[in-house]
Design a protein around this motif. Structure first.
Motif: not given
Length: 678
Positions: A269-272, A274-282, A171-182
């Motif tokens: 940075c905004i995406m990161l 938001y992702r940290v904020f979402k993960a902490l909320g969960r 899952h973490f690898l897929r997240t990094l792929l999304v950031y790099n493609v963007f």
């Protein structure tokens, strides 16, 4: 009927009394909120049914006290029917849907409540069918989006066979792929493509291409879109000998280079965040193991699955998750004695001393080794430092694993976290020494290259490529051959476990290289995206063939949160700091690149602002906006406000959870105090 069986665990609720059920059903934080009328109707229905079948229940034990309480509640059923008849058909259907009673009881109540309103049933039939069709279409779209999600099927297979620990890595690898493609899309559209369209002028003779150039980034690749020196800023002949600012002809590559990389990293940075904020909320809203276990047992099976392979995959996934949850219920060892604790502390201090000594020696070797490298007339000497660094990065984690085996941690999750900390120290120390070499010795040293930005970009290119080569070699020789040796020669049936800490830190290390080098090699995120795709299929194949599921089932409750937090800080924060320092303080090369003849890269923005005020006075507000964005006080204020919002939201979520727990406790205390009076 009610079966009174002996409880087998803490989750068996058959012997709860009627008063306890009434209290638990009306607690404020329950996901299924039973109303008092619903509970009374359920008991009335059960009492009527049990009174007719009591003569045939010879082999069952019935709670006489609870049955006597249910018989006297029959009048409450009539009150419930009156309440349902006073509601509209939609409200009546919704209230019956949430009642925790059998389908036959719901059908009886619906028939008796709606027997006098047959015309209304026909009038609202069309609206109900329309809403049902809309709901079905929404569920179909949601299922379609889940099915076309990247690597959805392979990830379910990994989760079913190896648990959530290995799944968190992919899952973490897929997240990094999304950031790099963007980031690659932004850079390729607004920087690389315009540079391809403009045919820039490059001095010097053409160089021949050699096979070694693919690994070193020299030769023909040096004068390509891969590196900084290829992107040139052209001015008109009338402006070259003028000290005043002059706008560029056509597309402003200098401004595009600055804004494209800056905006791309800011969006990342905004995406990161938001992702940290979402993960902490969960993490803060995570339910306890008991509630999750009951929910997983009774309501996690997807009955729409019909294919045999899908059913088997879902069964394996559910079985693995139940093992992980049950393992958490039995954790907790007795407190050791004083002598055992002293031995434990000495052992761990020794282990940490060994690890820190290895990290310090590797950092010193990386700092000293480039001074002894001699040019042998070929480009092979350029690969010596990347090979040394990658060799240390893949060798020392094996030493850390041996040390962790000596420590013999009882908790698998604690062992993973300790390994992550040690590997993080290694990677961050290595990158710190390399950044000091690149941004100090190479950019402003005595042996400064003619185009030092291109040279640094080639270094990042070589390190990223060497990291991919070592990942492939480690998978082949470290995993495959070791599995063949242990099973074929030693005759062992066990396979090695998947090293989550090492693999995750390798991903973070490679991603940090890509973010740091994007200023000197704009196509580096594209190369990193290709590398991540290759790593996914390589690691997945190696996991299935060469690894086994962990011996102790354990659940990665907060593992994804830890991974994304480490990616944000120190990985992205350190990379952003290095790029900002390079743009602000270091002087660009005077012979290559879009920022030649400038004292710093940020001066390109001021030059554009001055030229804009002169050529287009109507767009003067853009210059004011750039001045505001250039102000460090404004940037730090915005960052502080963003962090404050994240902190407030986290505290609000934690406070809401505590309030719900407090309401449950107060409610239980009040009910327990009133029960003796009844």
């Amino acid at each position: 009927h009610i079966d009174e069986a002996e409880p087998t665990s803490s989750f068996t609720r058959n012997k709860w009394s009627a008063a306890t059920q009434r209290v638990l059903s009306s607690m404020p934080s329950r996901s299924i909120r039973w109303s008092d009328a619903t509970v009374l109707s359920q008991r009335a229905h059960v009492s009527e049914r049990d009174s007719a079948q009591v003569s045939r229940a010879n082999n069952r034990e019935i709670d006489i006290e609870s049955q006597e309480g249910l018989i006297h509640e029959a009048p409450q059923k009539r009150d419930l029917l009156k309440t349902l008849q006073a509601l509209s058909l939609d409200e009546c259907a919704h209230k019956l849907r949430v009642m925790p009673i059998s389908l036959s009881a719901k059908s009886e109540l619906r028939a008796r409540a709606c027997q006098k309103r047959g015309d209304q049933v026909l009038s609202v039939k069309g609206s109900r069918s329309g809403r049902k069709s809309l709901r079905t279409a929404r569920q179909g779209v949601h299922s379609l989006l889940n099915s076309i999600q990247l690597w959805h099927g392979p990830l379910k297979q990994v989760s079913g066979r190896f648990g959530t620990g290995a799944l968190s890595y992919f899952h973490f690898l897929r997240t990094l792929l999304v950031y790099n493609v963007f980031l690659s899309l932004i850079i390729n559209l607004f920087l690389v493509l315009p540079q391809v369209i403009q045919s820039p002028y490059h001095s010097g003779s053409k160089t021949s291409f050699k096979g070694l150039n693919i690994f070193t980034g020299t030769g023909l690749l040096k004068n390509s879109l891969m590196f900084y020196g290829y992107y040139n800023y052209t001015e008109s002949m009338n402006c070259r000998f003028n000290t005043k600012p002059c706008p560029a002809e056509g597309y402003n590559i200098r401004l595009a280079y600055l804004l494209t990389i800056g905006i791309g990293l800011f969006a990342t940075c905004i995406m990161l965040v938001y992702r940290v904020f979402k993960a902490l909320g969960r993490s803060f809203h995570k339910l306890k193991s008991q509630g999750n276990l009951a929910l997983k047992v009774f309501s996690s099976w997807d009955f729409k699955v019909s294919k045999k392979m899908s059913v088997q995959m879902q069964s394996e996934n559910l079985c693995t998750q139940l093992k992980e949850m049950l393992c958490e219920l039995h954790t907790g060892n007795p407190k050791p004695k004083l002598a055992a604790r002293l031995v434990w502390m000495a052992l761990h201090c020794t282990a940490w001393g060994i690890c820190l000594t290895c990290i310090s020696c590797s950092a010193f070797a990386i700092y000293i080794f480039p001074q002894d490298i001699q040019d042998d007339g070929t480009d092979m000497h350029l690969l010596q430092l990347p090979l040394l660094v990658c060799g240390l990065n893949y060798f020392l984690p094996s030493v850390f694993s041996i040390v962790a085996w000596m420590e013999s941690y009882d908790s698998p999750s604690l062992c993973i976290y300790v390994a992550i900390i040690r590997n993080l120290f290694l990677k961050m120390t290595t990158l710190g020494v390399l950044c000091y070499r690149w941004l100090y010795h190479i950019s402003s040293g005595d042996n400064k290259p003619e185009c030092w930005e291109t040279f640094v970009g080639q270094e990042f290119y070589r390190f990223l490529l060497a990291d991919l080569i070592f990942a492939v070699l480690h998978t082949i020789f470290g995993d495959f051959l070791w599995r063949v040796f242990t099973q074929g020669v030693l005759g062992r049936k066990k396979k090695p476990a998947f090293d989550i800490a090492r693999n995750v830190l390798e991903l973070i290390y490679g991603q940090t290289l890509a973010w740091l080098g994007v200023l000197f090699s704009p196509l580096l995120p594209t190369l990193q995206a290709v590398k991540l795709i290759l790593l996914f299929y390589l690691k997945r194949s190696s996991l299935i063939m060469n690894c086994q599921a962990p011996r102790k089932a354990w659940r990665t409750t907060h593992m994804t949160t830890v991974f994304i937090s480490l990616l944000c800080c120190p990985s992205f924060l350190g990379a952003a700091t290095g790029i900002t320092y390079t743009m602000w303080r270091l002087q660009p090369s005077s012979s290559c690149g879009p920022f030649k003849n400038l004292d710093s890269m940020f001066l390109a923005g001021k030059e554009w602002r001055n030229s804009l005020e002169t050529s287009n006075p109507s767009l003067a507000w853009l210059s004011w906006t750039y001045t505001l964005l250039e102000n460090p006080v404004f940037l730090f204020s915005m960052a502080g406000i963003l962090l404050l919002v994240i902190y407030i939201h986290i505290q609000a979520g934690d406070g809401q959870r505590r309030i719900m727990e407090g309401e449950d406790k107060k409610f239980l205390i009040n009910k327990l105090q009133t029960l003796p009076e009844q």
